[in-house]
Design a protein around this motif. Sequence first.
Motif: not given
Length: 424
Positions: A33-41
């Motif tokens: 979740v943290v990695k995907l959220n960072q990529s999204r941002k």
Amino acid sequence: MLAIATIANNEAATVQGLIKRGLANAQHLVDQVVKLNQSRKETQAKLDETLAASNNLSRQIGQLMKEEKREEAEAVKLKTAELKNSSKTLTETLRRYEEQLQQALYNIPNLPHESVPEGMRAEDNEVVLESGELPTLPEGALPHWELIEKYNIIDFALGNKISGAGFPVYKGKGAQLQRALVNFFLDKAREAGYLEVQPPLLINEDSGYGTGQLPDKEGQMYEVVDQKLFLIPTSEVPITNMYRDIILREADLPMKNTGYTPCFRREAGSWGAHVRGLNRLHQFDKVEIVQVSHPAQSYQALEEMLLHARQLLDQLELPYRVLKLCAGDMGFTAALTYDLEVYSAAQQKWLEVSSVSNLETYQANRLKLRYKDENNKTQMLHTLNGSALALPRIVAAILENNQSADGVKVPEVLVPYTGFDTIS
């Protein structure tokens, strides 16, 4: 579903909560979740930058054309076209990250409240209290499935003929007892301030995702495949979804609803004494109570809902106990759950008849169910639900615990609803 901020700002606590639930891959789920959220941002930032640059160049083209600098304007147009292609690619990448992030969040259960006991099995649940004396039955006492046959009040064979195993037909005094219990439970819920509603028995996918039945429990629900509709597992689902995509006024809280519906569960089972008779069914009746609560008041609401269910059992004169479920035995969406179990004297076992749960913001986040606080800031609400009560095992306990040589005594509180005091 857990809020991204909850996970990102409290990674260690989130992992510990998921480990308490028994998830061996807790760290992986959080890292994902943290990695995907960072990529999204990062993708969102690049897209915003690209769109801003494209808009700026578009304004330049207009100015250059006014100044009749056509050659320069054409060069800028080429750059604008490149930026538009880049923004299209970034938009698609952003959409993909958002979908992946959403699915990753769906795979993470609610975090257990700090008071939830450690453990993974039913044996690890904490007995909070026991109430009522266990009945002493006469010699030759029968389990409820034999009493049902003796008094011809429920027909399992006929239900099997019509639909299949787990779909009984209630007849005569059996049907009247069902209706009496439903009306009694609804009357008591209304007296306690719950607004009665009669919701649909079919839900769409949005409703399933809103309350957490999808994607976690898709295999447990009956599906109308060609329309992507599902038969409800409990009226909690349609009732709670009445508040999907809604912003409530703080002054209107709590919202309290009750509803009676049939419930449909595919996972009822098909063998062994634990599924005989009314112990496990594919279709059963239940009265549900649901609250939408201010976060600061939700645990007080949970205790009130638990007391409400207990009082129903007190009035039915059934011995019962209350369990606080351990972390590994709680439902996917719950932060804290109490189970109420009645004692079945002929079977000499405890039968669950109610679960009362606080889901905190887990459903509200999926539902986009919010309220405006005193500073006019939008905040998430808490949702709670409880069985008050599920009928099959209540009927089983009434039949078994109240049997005598003369028949089965109907609890006094139900006689005004049934019109008779004995099943014989």
